[in-house]
Design an enzyme around this catalytic site. Structure first.
Site, mmCIF file in Angstrom:
data_model
loop_
_atom_site.group_PDB
_atom_site.id
_atom_site.type_symbol
_atom_site.label_atom_id
_atom_site.label_comp_id
_atom_site.label_asym_id
_atom_site.label_seq_id
_atom_site.Cartn_x
_atom_site.Cartn_y
_atom_site.Cartn_z
ATOM 1 N NE ARG A 138 -2.573 -13.002 5.208
ATOM 2 C CZ ARG A 138 -1.888 -11.857 5.242
ATOM 3 N NH1 ARG A 138 -0.588 -11.843 5.381
ATOM 4 N NH2 ARG A 138 -2.519 -10.710 5.146
ATOM 5 C CG HIS A 190 -0.926 -7.521 0.335
ATOM 6 N ND1 HIS A 190 -0.629 -8.466 1.293
ATOM 7 C CD2 HIS A 190 0.126 -6.684 0.325
ATOM 8 C CE1 HIS A 190 0.541 -8.210 1.830
ATOM 9 N NE2 HIS A 190 1.037 -7.130 1.253
ATOM 10 C CD GLU A 223 1.417 -5.098 6.694
ATOM 11 O OE1 GLU A 223 1.902 -4.189 5.998
ATOM 12 O OE2 GLU A 223 2.100 -6.041 7.118
ATOM 13 C CG ASN A 240 0.734 -8.886 8.723
ATOM 14 O OD1 ASN A 240 0.225 -9.972 8.980
ATOM 15 N ND2 ASN A 240 0.501 -8.240 7.600
ATOM 16 C CE1 TYR A 250 7.941 -8.910 8.106
ATOM 17 C CE2 TYR A 250 5.883 -7.753 8.499
ATOM 18 C CZ TYR A 250 6.626 -8.667 7.774
ATOM 19 O OH TYR A 250 6.051 -9.351 6.729
ATOM 20 C CD GLU A 303 2.667 -9.658 5.741
ATOM 21 O OE1 GLU A 303 3.641 -8.904 5.953
ATOM 22 O OE2 GLU A 303 1.752 -9.384 4.956
HETATM 23 O O1 IFM Z 1 6.470 -7.133 1.879
HETATM 24 C C1 IFM Z 1 5.697 -6.577 2.903
HETATM 25 C C2 IFM Z 1 4.275 -7.059 2.806
HETATM 26 O O2 IFM Z 1 3.725 -6.762 1.567
HETATM 27 C C3 IFM Z 1 3.428 -6.421 3.866
HETATM 28 N N1 IFM Z 1 4.024 -6.564 5.168
HETATM 29 C C4 IFM Z 1 5.415 -6.253 5.323
HETATM 30 C C5 IFM Z 1 6.232 -6.958 4.262
HETATM 31 C C6 IFM Z 1 7.721 -6.594 4.422
HETATM 32 O O3 IFM Z 1 7.914 -5.237 4.255
#
Ligand code: IFM
Length: 474
Positions: free
Chosen positions: A86, A130, A175, A301, A303, A376
């Site tokens: 991606r 992006h 995002e 995405n 985290y 992500e």
């Molecule tokens: O590096 C970023 C990415 O560009 C977008 N999502 C989170 C990642 C980590 O911060």
């Protein structure tokens, strides 16, 4: 155990046939070559030159030089057994002014990249935006201006027209929460404005851009699979007090439901509009139908989890910002990010794979019938190359394994999850953190541009070859 033996070892947790095993990057974070072959300037080219915006004054003029090294990078992806890659297309490389003239040399780069991927059996997944808005569009108002959404649809159609015969999987805006609220409310990201009310308009126009682009691409080629991409967090109150419960509702509202409800239900949540002090006057008639046109998939995405408190005075965000910034939490600036005391990555983000499971199950329950992809997921750690050249990064490996286990459990429990993309393929420019944070599966020596797969990359490659994980489900 030899690689050959692991290859044939049957995994305990097998993923479905056709599951997309990938890694992700974005244009500005890796390409470099910011002044080559007719590329225009983006808001990030401007932002990195403003003192105090990026840690240590780093810029991405060279980044990891992927523009020149893409062939070797694709070979490396093939060596890592990636089934999918991606990446994002740089809008100012393809359309230097953000409107009008298309730059054929810019499109050619992505044609060559896609060809290279296909030759090596790697499925290209294209993200159209992006965060690298062409500077002339920001000069004309940026995302708070409605016209930017219209311009995006034209640009998306140009890229889709050029690559649509070879690229099946598309996502529009990566995002939108970050692009809107870090770009226009806190100012941590380009263009660095601190105008909360404008940030809300920006969020709406980013969603509208998604909808308009989706319609334009569908009209060109109905067979393309098109998705929106949101960054979601699990959100918990620190205690069961009314103040903390309200804080969790607010943060879940602005981070998650604002975008999910718009994309998948065609409305903004009333409580969030109230928090924002916004009756929704930024939306014109018909906008919500455009935004919520059926999607082929939703890209997520993930985290971390936010554990929040409504009692002011704690941390104003989940991790310290590297630069002087305002709050991205428009209308909920009093909320503090207490954390749950879990281990953290180098970003200060708490590691909570259970949060991913929770989100996947919630999506399947509350927003059913849309296929999901984890587009992500990954972790920054302060890893170094040892004297023998090996990068031992057990923290990253454990992080990815735990999250893949969460994915497997979600699939087992009925979630239509179709793929997983590790962030990131290689170390790169981490926005306001410059080169200070390393998210890569592959280490990049920024002096020499040498790439070295870390131990996590080798483990991920074995996992892909096996099609699943070793060890029982929890
Ligand atoms: O590096 C970023 C990415 O560009 C977008 N999502 C989170 C990642 C980590 O911060």
């Amino acid at each position: 155990m030899t690689t050959q033996e692991t290859r044939t070892q049957t995994p305990d947790l097998l993923f479905p046939t056709g599951f997309a095993w990938g890694a992700a990057t974005s244009a500005y974070q890796i390409e470099g070559a910011v002044s080559e072959d007719g590329r225009g300037r983006s808001i990030w080219d401007t932002f990195v030159r403003q003192p105090g915006r990026v840690l240590d004054g780093d810029d991405a003029d060279v980044a990891v030089d992927h523009y020149h090294r893409y062939r070797a990078d694709v070979r490396m992806m093939a060596d890592l057994s990636l089934g999918a890659y991606r990446f994002s297309v740089s809008w100012p490389r393809v359309q230097p002014d953000g409107s009008g003239r298309i730059n054929p040399r810019g499109l050619d780069f992505y044609r060559r990249l896609v060809d290279e991927l296909l030759v090596r059996g790697i499925e290209p997944w294209v993200t159209l935006y992006h965060w690298d808005l062409p500077q002339p569009l920001e000069d004309a108002g940026g995302w708070p201006a409605r016209d930017t959404a219209e311009r995006f649809a034209d640009y998306a159609a140009a890229v889709h027209d050029a690559l649509g015969d070879r690229v099946r999987n598309w996502s529009t805006v990566n995002e939108p929460w970050c692009a809107a609220f870090l770009g226009y409310a806190s100012g941590e990201h380009a263009p660095g404005r601190r105008e909360p009310a404008r940030a809300v308009q920006a969020a709406h126009h980013l969603l509208l851009a998604h909808g308009l682009a989706t319609a334009a691409m569908r009209a060109q080629r109905p067979g393309s699979r098109i998705g929106g991409c949101v960054n979601l967090y699990a959100v918990s109150p620190q205690t069961s007090s009314a103040a903390d419960l309200d804080a969790a509702r607010r943060i879940d509202g602005l981070q998650n439901r604002f975008f999910l409800d718009a994309l998948l239900r065609g409305e903004y949540p009333a409580d969030v509009l109230e928090d924002l002090g916004e009756p929704g006057g930024f939306a014109r008639e018909g906008d919500m139908e455009i935004i919520s046109a059926p999607l082929d998939m939703l890209l997520i995405n993930y985290y971390s989890r936010f554990t929040v408190s409504g009692v002011p005075g704690g941390a104003a965000s989940a991790a310290a910002a590297p630069t002087d910034t305002g709050s991205p939490w428009v209308g909920s600036e009093h909320v503090s990010f207490a954390g749950a005391g879990l281990p953290v990555t180098a970003m200060g983000w708490e590691i909570d794979a259970g949060g991913l499971y929770e989100i996947l199950l919630r999506l399947a329950r509350e927003y059913p019938r849309v296929p999901l992809v984890v587009s992500e997921n990954g972790a920054a750690f302060d890893d170094v190359a040892d004297a023998d050249g090996v990068v031992r990064d057990p923290g990253r490996r454990d992080y990815i394994e735990a999250h893949l286990r969460a994915c497997h459990a979600a699939i087992r429990d009925g979630v239509p999850l179709e793929g997983y993309f590790a962030w990131s393929l290689m170390d790169n420019f981490e926005w306001a953190w410059g080169y200070g944070k390393r998210f890569g599966l592959v280490r990049v020596d920024y002096e020499t541009q040498r790439r070295t797969p870390k131990e996590s990359a080798l483990w991920y490659a074995e996992t892909i070859r096996r099609g699943g994980l070793i060890g029982p489900a929890e």
